[in-house]
Design a protein around this motif. Structure first.
Motif, PDB file in Angstrom:
ATOM      1  N   GLU A 168       0.630  -1.108  -0.010  1.00 19.54           N
ATOM      2  CA  GLU A 168      -0.048   0.167  -0.149  1.00 19.54           C
ATOM      3  C   GLU A 168       0.889   1.209  -0.015  1.00 19.54           C
ATOM      4  O   GLU A 168       0.629   2.340  -0.642  1.00 19.54           O
ATOM      5  CB  GLU A 168      -0.856  -0.107   1.059  1.00 19.54           C
ATOM      6  CG  GLU A 168      -1.998  -1.165   1.334  1.00 19.54           C
ATOM      7  CD  GLU A 168      -1.398  -2.281   1.642  1.00 19.54           C
ATOM      8  OE1 GLU A 168      -2.104  -3.601   1.456  1.00 19.54           O
ATOM      9  OE2 GLU A 168      -0.294  -2.589   2.379  1.00 19.54           O
ATOM     10  N   SER A 169       1.912   1.143   0.995  1.00 20.09           N
ATOM     11  CA  SER A 169       2.717   2.564   1.047  1.00 20.09           C
ATOM     12  C   SER A 169       3.722   2.734  -0.403  1.00 20.09           C
ATOM     13  O   SER A 169       3.986   3.737  -0.489  1.00 20.09           O
ATOM     14  CB  SER A 169       3.592   2.643   2.241  1.00 20.09           C
ATOM     15  OG  SER A 169       4.266   1.447   2.304  1.00 20.09           O
ATOM     16  N   LEU A 170       4.266   1.402  -0.835  1.00 17.60           N
ATOM     17  CA  LEU A 170       4.735   1.674  -2.074  1.00 17.60           C
ATOM     18  C   LEU A 170       3.903   2.259  -3.352  1.00 17.60           C
ATOM     19  O   LEU A 170       4.405   3.045  -3.895  1.00 17.60           O
ATOM     20  CB  LEU A 170       5.407   0.101  -2.530  1.00 17.60           C
ATOM     21  CG  LEU A 170       5.867   0.288  -3.945  1.00 17.60           C
ATOM     22  CD1 LEU A 170       7.247   1.058  -3.994  1.00 17.60           C
ATOM     23  CD2 LEU A 170       6.289  -1.457  -4.310  1.00 17.60           C
ATOM     24  N   ASP A 171       2.604   1.683  -3.427  1.00 19.82           N
ATOM     25  CA  ASP A 171       1.816   2.234  -4.354  1.00 19.82           C
ATOM     26  C   ASP A 171       1.657   3.703  -4.310  1.00 19.82           C
ATOM     27  O   ASP A 171       1.575   4.593  -5.198  1.00 19.82           O
ATOM     28  CB  ASP A 171       0.337   1.528  -4.178  1.00 19.82           C
ATOM     29  CG  ASP A 171      -0.760   2.066  -5.084  1.00 19.82           C
ATOM     30  OD1 ASP A 171      -0.337   1.846  -6.468  1.00 19.82           O
ATOM     31  OD2 ASP A 171      -1.405   2.658  -4.874  1.00 19.82           O
ATOM     32  N   ARG A 172       1.249   4.161  -3.027  1.00 21.34           N
ATOM     33  CA  ARG A 172       1.320   5.614  -2.611  1.00 21.34           C
ATOM     34  C   ARG A 172       2.337   6.147  -3.014  1.00 21.34           C
ATOM     35  O   ARG A 172       2.234   7.456  -3.477  1.00 21.34           O
ATOM     36  CB  ARG A 172       0.655   5.862  -1.362  1.00 21.34           C
ATOM     37  CG  ARG A 172       0.662   7.383  -0.743  1.00 21.34           C
ATOM     38  CD  ARG A 172       0.313   7.437   0.679  1.00 21.34           C
ATOM     39  NE  ARG A 172       1.332   7.158   1.319  1.00 21.34           N
ATOM     40  CZ  ARG A 172       1.323   5.725   2.357  1.00 21.34           C
ATOM     41  NH1 ARG A 172       0.362   5.153   2.057  1.00 21.34           N
ATOM     42  NH2 ARG A 172       2.257   5.881   3.018  1.00 21.34           N
ATOM     43  N   GLN A 173       3.865   5.952  -2.727  1.00 25.54           N
ATOM     44  CA  GLN A 173       5.112   6.681  -2.833  1.00 25.54           C
ATOM     45  C   GLN A 173       5.436   6.788  -4.109  1.00 25.54           C
ATOM     46  O   GLN A 173       6.074   7.523  -4.633  1.00 25.54           O
ATOM     47  CB  GLN A 173       6.035   6.211  -1.854  1.00 25.54           C
ATOM     48  CG  GLN A 173       5.495   6.419  -0.553  1.00 25.54           C
ATOM     49  CD  GLN A 173       6.707   5.929   0.757  1.00 25.54           C
ATOM     50  OE1 GLN A 173       6.259   5.822   1.753  1.00 25.54           O
ATOM     51  NE2 GLN A 173       7.833   5.220   0.297  1.00 25.54           N
TER      52      GLN A 173
END
Length: 337
Positions: A262-267
């Motif tokens: 999830e945080s990879l997708d956002r970043q």
């Protein structure tokens, strides 16, 4: 000389031969303390990876990796900038379990590095990574790990001082660690540059962990660059200590809890790096095929500088230097390895 400066009146505490002995002892001691505290096993690491794999660390996105061809391989090899992504893949391949991890000697070439007292084209780090559970992806877990690392540094310093009493004139690494976010630091010193903020704060708080690096602050700028595909920008930080010899803050470690899908997708979107989604490593991560991990790199030469009271990184590692640096160090009686 690019930016190196030699403190007035500086004199090494150890001879060149004592320095070499101390470096070897320091590395053995710290590795033992670190691996015991974090439950890490030593593994071998690559010097280079395939360019097409997406495993190399892009650092701030502008550094050029050293690249070369291999006659029998249909790909370009790139010398690693760090092992941030490789370690996570290795934990899966080597079938490590939650709570366990690996550490290794990481050697890299950073050809675009500005050369000064703390920076060299040659980088040597203890790179480490461990598998964690979903419930461990917290600031409290991050802080607890920082305390373990500082404890390993303190143990190493204590033993070195018993073998080389002349090192006792250096300040003892305090047990107390100050935790502060990059936004809190910007709020304290809004008119200073990020590095100036670090120097100003760490002078009064000699062991500081600066958290939240990579995302934009209220000023619209990040405190420092951080690639979007390894650290979670909300769960990372730099370990900073006060370098009493040079009178400045010295970064010993960059570390953090790694990105989740999830945080990879956002970043990736925030950093404008959506093209990386098609790379093999990123595909695996986004689809949840890689374990949740945390990890970091701890500078071997910088730890040696701090614990041995050295003014220049070239006193504890072998690299190449510009002529002005060579002349300035020679005039100050500094022997570069």
């Amino acid at each position: 000389m690019e930016h190196s400066s030699i403190p007035q009146g500086y004199a090494p505490l150890l001879s060149i031969y004592e320095t070499q002995k101390a470096i070897g002892l320091l590395k053995r001691l710290f590795e033992d303390r670190l691996s015991g505290a974090l439950r890490l096993h030593r593994v071998s690491a690559p010097l280079f990876v395939a360019a097409s794999s997406g495993l190399n660390d892009d650092l701030n996105g502008v550094e050029r990796p050293v690249a070369f061809d291999i006659r029998a391989v249909d790909d370009t090899a790139v010398v690693v900038h760090s092992l941030a992504k490789w370690k996570r893949l290795a934990l899966k391949r080597y079938q490590f379990h939650p709570g366990e991890g690996l550490y290794t000697d990481m050697n890299a070439i950073r050809r675009d590095e500005d050369l000064d007292n703390l920076h060299s084209a040659y980088v040597d780090q203890w790179d480490w990574e461990k598998i964690i559970e979903e419930q461990d992806r917290t600031v409290d877990y991050l802080k607890a790990t920082v305390r373990d690392i500082v404890g390993a540094l303190r143990d190493t310093q204590s033993f070195l001082r018993s073998v080389f009493p002349q090192l006792c004139v250096l300040p003892e690494i305090p047990e107390e660690i100050t935790f502060i976010t990059t936004q809190e630091l910007e709020d304290l010193y809004p008119d200073l540059t990020p590095k100036q903020r670090e120097h100003a704060f760490v002078k009064d708080h000699p062991v500081t962990f600066l958290m939240g690096i990579g995302g934009k602050l209220k000023s619209g700028k990040p405190h420092d660059g951080r690639a979007p595909d390894y650290d979670d920008w909300n769960l990372n930080g730099d370990l900073l200590c006060w370098d009493s010899v040079n009178g400045q803050s010295i970064e010993l470690s960059s570390m953090g809890i790694r990105v989740s899908p999830e945080s990879l997708d956002r970043q990736l979107t925030l950093a404008g790096c959506d093209d990386r989604r098609e790379l093999p490593f990123h595909k695996m991560l986004l689809s949840g095929q890689l374990p949740l991990t945390m990890g970091g790199g701890i500078g071997q030469s910088r730890v040696s500088m701090l614990l041995l009271g050295k003014a220049h990184i070239g006193e504890v590692q072998v690299s190449l230097w510009d002529e002005d640096t060579l002349r300035a160090c020679d005039a100050s009686g500094i022997i570069l390895l």
